[in-house]
Design an enzyme around this catalytic site. Sequence first.
Site, PDB file in Angstrom:
ATOM      1  N   SER A   7       0.851  -1.186   0.000  1.00 42.63           N
ATOM      2  CA  SER A   7       0.000   0.000   0.000  1.00 42.63           C
ATOM      3  C   SER A   7       0.885   1.233   0.000  1.00 42.63           C
ATOM      4  O   SER A   7       1.655   1.460   0.936  1.00 42.63           O
ATOM      5  CB  SER A   7      -0.886   0.008   1.247  1.00 42.63           C
ATOM      6  OG  SER A   7      -1.387   1.317   1.439  1.00 42.63           O
ATOM      7  N   HIS A  32      -1.543  -1.309  -3.966  1.00 40.29           N
ATOM      8  CA  HIS A  32      -2.808  -0.959  -3.323  1.00 40.29           C
ATOM      9  C   HIS A  32      -2.839   0.553  -3.098  1.00 40.29           C
ATOM     10  O   HIS A  32      -1.902   1.120  -2.544  1.00 40.29           O
ATOM     11  CB  HIS A  32      -2.879  -1.721  -1.997  1.00 40.29           C
ATOM     12  CG  HIS A  32      -4.144  -1.520  -1.232  1.00 40.29           C
ATOM     13  ND1 HIS A  32      -5.310  -2.193  -1.513  1.00 40.29           N
ATOM     14  CD2 HIS A  32      -4.431  -0.726  -0.166  1.00 40.29           C
ATOM     15  CE1 HIS A  32      -6.251  -1.835  -0.649  1.00 40.29           C
ATOM     16  NE2 HIS A  32      -5.747  -0.935   0.173  1.00 40.29           N
ATOM     17  N   ASP A  34      -4.956   3.717  -1.482  1.00 38.25           N
ATOM     18  CA  ASP A  34      -5.968   4.050  -0.495  1.00 38.25           C
ATOM     19  C   ASP A  34      -6.551   5.440  -0.719  1.00 38.25           C
ATOM     20  O   ASP A  34      -5.913   6.445  -0.410  1.00 38.25           O
ATOM     21  CB  ASP A  34      -5.356   3.975   0.910  1.00 38.25           C
ATOM     22  CG  ASP A  34      -5.094   2.539   1.322  1.00 38.25           C
ATOM     23  OD1 ASP A  34      -6.050   1.740   1.311  1.00 38.25           O
ATOM     24  OD2 ASP A  34      -3.937   2.214   1.646  1.00 38.25           O
ATOM     25  N   MET A  36      -9.123   8.181   0.354  1.00 33.44           N
ATOM     26  CA  MET A  36      -9.903   8.552   1.550  1.00 33.44           C
ATOM     27  C   MET A  36     -10.518   9.928   1.358  1.00 33.44           C
ATOM     28  O   MET A  36      -9.853  10.843   0.877  1.00 33.44           O
ATOM     29  CB  MET A  36      -8.998   8.564   2.784  1.00 33.44           C
ATOM     30  CG  MET A  36      -8.304   7.236   3.049  1.00 33.44           C
ATOM     31  SD  MET A  36      -7.450   7.258   4.626  1.00 33.44           S
ATOM     32  CE  MET A  36      -6.492   5.720   4.493  1.00 33.44           C
ATOM     33  N   HIS A  65      -8.727   1.187  -3.451  1.00 35.92           N
ATOM     34  CA  HIS A  65      -9.561   0.947  -2.263  1.00 35.92           C
ATOM     35  C   HIS A  65     -10.262   2.254  -1.945  1.00 35.92           C
ATOM     36  O   HIS A  65      -9.654   3.174  -1.391  1.00 35.92           O
ATOM     37  CB  HIS A  65      -8.643   0.472  -1.119  1.00 35.92           C
ATOM     38  CG  HIS A  65      -9.345   0.233   0.172  1.00 35.92           C
ATOM     39  ND1 HIS A  65      -8.671   0.028   1.361  1.00 35.92           N
ATOM     40  CD2 HIS A  65     -10.665   0.143   0.470  1.00 35.92           C
ATOM     41  CE1 HIS A  65      -9.553  -0.171   2.330  1.00 35.92           C
ATOM     42  NE2 HIS A  65     -10.751  -0.092   1.829  1.00 35.92           N
ATOM     43  N   MET A  67     -12.277   4.431   0.079  1.00 36.20           N
ATOM     44  CA  MET A  67     -12.852   4.680   1.410  1.00 36.20           C
ATOM     45  C   MET A  67     -13.571   6.016   1.330  1.00 36.20           C
ATOM     46  O   MET A  67     -13.089   7.049   1.797  1.00 36.20           O
ATOM     47  CB  MET A  67     -11.735   4.689   2.461  1.00 36.20           C
ATOM     48  CG  MET A  67     -11.233   3.284   2.778  1.00 36.20           C
ATOM     49  SD  MET A  67      -9.659   3.307   3.632  1.00 36.20           S
ATOM     50  CE  MET A  67      -8.557   3.372   2.229  1.00 36.20           C
ATOM     51  N   MET A 136     -11.149  -5.635   6.258  1.00 38.08           N
ATOM     52  CA  MET A 136     -10.376  -4.653   7.029  1.00 38.08           C
ATOM     53  C   MET A 136      -9.971  -5.293   8.349  1.00 38.08           C
ATOM     54  O   MET A 136     -10.828  -5.768   9.098  1.00 38.08           O
ATOM     55  CB  MET A 136     -11.209  -3.399   7.315  1.00 38.08           C
ATOM     56  CG  MET A 136     -11.432  -2.444   6.157  1.00 38.08           C
ATOM     57  SD  MET A 136      -9.977  -1.804   5.287  1.00 38.08           S
ATOM     58  CE  MET A 136      -8.874  -1.276   6.598  1.00 38.08           C
ATOM     59  N   GLY A 141      -8.750   4.258   7.654  1.00 36.48           N
ATOM     60  CA  GLY A 141      -8.452   5.681   7.798  1.00 36.48           C
ATOM     61  C   GLY A 141      -6.974   5.990   7.970  1.00 36.48           C
ATOM     62  O   GLY A 141      -6.528   7.051   7.577  1.00 36.48           O
ATOM     63  N   PHE A 142      -6.250   5.046   8.554  1.00 34.37           N
ATOM     64  CA  PHE A 142      -4.840   5.329   8.832  1.00 34.37           C
ATOM     65  C   PHE A 142      -3.991   4.073   8.664  1.00 34.37           C
ATOM     66  O   PHE A 142      -4.455   2.973   8.946  1.00 34.37           O
ATOM     67  CB  PHE A 142      -4.673   5.854  10.259  1.00 34.37           C
ATOM     68  CG  PHE A 142      -5.493   7.089  10.520  1.00 34.37           C
ATOM     69  CD1 PHE A 142      -5.008   8.345  10.172  1.00 34.37           C
ATOM     70  CD2 PHE A 142      -6.775   6.989  11.058  1.00 34.37           C
ATOM     71  CE1 PHE A 142      -5.796   9.483  10.378  1.00 34.37           C
ATOM     72  CE2 PHE A 142      -7.556   8.118  11.264  1.00 34.37           C
ATOM     73  CZ  PHE A 142      -7.059   9.366  10.924  1.00 34.37           C
ATOM     74  N   GLY A 143      -2.752   4.292   8.253  1.00 37.47           N
ATOM     75  CA  GLY A 143      -1.788   3.197   8.232  1.00 37.47           C
ATOM     76  C   GLY A 143      -1.187   3.051   9.624  1.00 37.47           C
ATOM     77  O   GLY A 143      -1.439   3.874  10.514  1.00 37.47           O
ATOM     78  N   ASP A 174      -6.393  -6.219   5.009  1.00 35.84           N
ATOM     79  CA  ASP A 174      -5.825  -4.875   4.958  1.00 35.84           C
ATOM     80  C   ASP A 174      -5.733  -4.257   6.353  1.00 35.84           C
ATOM     81  O   ASP A 174      -6.758  -3.976   6.980  1.00 35.84           O
ATOM     82  CB  ASP A 174      -6.728  -4.018   4.055  1.00 35.84           C
ATOM     83  CG  ASP A 174      -6.123  -2.672   3.713  1.00 35.84           C
ATOM     84  OD1 ASP A 174      -4.954  -2.428   4.074  1.00 35.84           O
ATOM     85  OD2 ASP A 174      -6.827  -1.853   3.074  1.00 35.84           O
ATOM     86  N   GLY A 175      -4.495  -4.056   6.803  1.00 35.68           N
ATOM     87  CA  GLY A 175      -4.265  -3.373   8.083  1.00 35.68           C
ATOM     88  C   GLY A 175      -3.440  -4.208   9.035  1.00 35.68           C
ATOM     89  O   GLY A 175      -3.822  -5.323   9.389  1.00 35.68           O
ATOM     90  N   GLY A 176      -2.272  -3.682   9.404  1.00 40.38           N
ATOM     91  CA  GLY A 176      -1.434  -4.357  10.397  1.00 40.38           C
ATOM     92  C   GLY A 176      -0.822  -5.669   9.917  1.00 40.38           C
ATOM     93  O   GLY A 176      -0.514  -6.544  10.719  1.00 40.38           O
ATOM     94  N   GLY A 196       1.307  -1.776   4.192  1.00 37.76           N
ATOM     95  CA  GLY A 196       1.843  -0.427   4.035  1.00 37.76           C
ATOM     96  C   GLY A 196       3.102  -0.250   4.854  1.00 37.76           C
ATOM     97  O   GLY A 196       4.226  -0.313   4.333  1.00 37.76           O
TER      98      GLY A 196
HETATM   99  C1  DX5 Z   1      -6.098   1.761   6.051  1.00 42.74           C
HETATM  100  C2  DX5 Z   1      -5.752   1.388   4.636  1.00 42.74           C
HETATM  101  C3  DX5 Z   1      -4.638   0.419   4.490  1.00 42.74           C
HETATM  102  C4  DX5 Z   1      -3.318   0.908   5.020  1.00 42.74           C
HETATM  103  C5  DX5 Z   1      -2.646  -0.263   5.670  1.00 42.74           C
HETATM  104  O1  DX5 Z   1      -7.290   2.446   6.098  1.00 42.74           O
HETATM  105  O2  DX5 Z   1      -6.881   0.808   3.981  1.00 42.74           O
HETATM  106  O3  DX5 Z   1      -4.489  -0.027   3.154  1.00 42.74           O
HETATM  107  O4  DX5 Z   1      -2.463   1.415   4.047  1.00 42.74           O
HETATM  108  O5  DX5 Z   1      -1.524   0.210   6.314  1.00 42.74           O
HETATM  109  P1  DX5 Z   1      -0.663  -0.675   7.324  1.00 42.74           P
HETATM  110  O6  DX5 Z   1      -0.129  -1.837   6.541  1.00 42.74           O
HETATM  111  O7  DX5 Z   1       0.361   0.266   7.784  1.00 42.74           O
HETATM  112  O8  DX5 Z   1      -1.596  -1.138   8.415  1.00 42.74           O
HETATM  113 ZN    ZN Z   2      -6.499  -0.122   1.965  1.00 45.42          ZN
END
Ligand code: DX5
Ligand code: ZN
Length: 217
Positions: A7, A32, A34, A36, A65, A67, A136, A141-143, A174-176, A196
């Site tokens: 991402s 990917h 994102d 927003m 993606h 959002m 998700m 909303g945030f990485g 997606d996420g963590g 990401g």
């Molecule tokens: C969060 C995004 C993710 C984000 C993941 O809202 O949809 O795609 O980039 O970031 P990491 O891998 O840092 O959790």
């Molecule tokens: Zn994403």
Amino acid sequence: MIRIAPSILAADFTRLREQIAQAEAGGADWFHLDVMDGRFVPNLTFGPMVVSAVRKLTKLPLDAHLMMVEPEKYLEQFRHAGADHIIIHQEACIHLHRTIARIKELGAKAGVAINPATPCSTLTEILPDLDIILMMSVNPGFGGQRFIPATLRKVAEARSMASTLDLDIRIEVDGGIDTTTAPKVVKAGADVLIAGTSVFGTDNVEQAVRRLQQSVA
Ligand code: DX5
Ligand code: ZN
């Protein structure tokens, strides 16, 4: 086959060309992106212009993606910008069936994303029309957020729903995602890993992608 989709949210945008090339060298399968809107999620990122810039930097499939609320208003723009996969949120789209059909009409693969508190059962009726489910594993909303373990059960449930209907669907998480959580989500049934921070937050992007791939080999 397990795919890695870095991402770019966590990338250094002043060095996007270099970082995308490094991720590709490490074996990235998709990128990917994102999007927003500051309404569906409490953060703003970018729109079709950045998608079209990334399109010029790689031939790999681009996963958009969205959002955002009312994603149906912008499908053409994202498709024309070069998105190969368009993923909308179940929670943000009132006419999911119509919107998924439109994404396919535009020649893109269609996906639906669900938030951590949204049950898999909300996908039952649309499942046969989907190419991708995006699970998700953090609140969007945030990485850089921590993986929510309850996602594992949802991934397994989505995989079992797809298998029961004999559907060929990619399940992205997606996420963590990092080398600790990746093997767990793959074991649960995911086949696309979005990452990401664990890729672009390191000083060796190429190696980070390779390590992620190795963690699930
Ligand atoms: C969060 C995004 C993710 C984000 C993941 O809202 O949809 O795609 O980039 O970031 P990491 O891998 O840092 O959790
Ligand atoms: Zn994403």
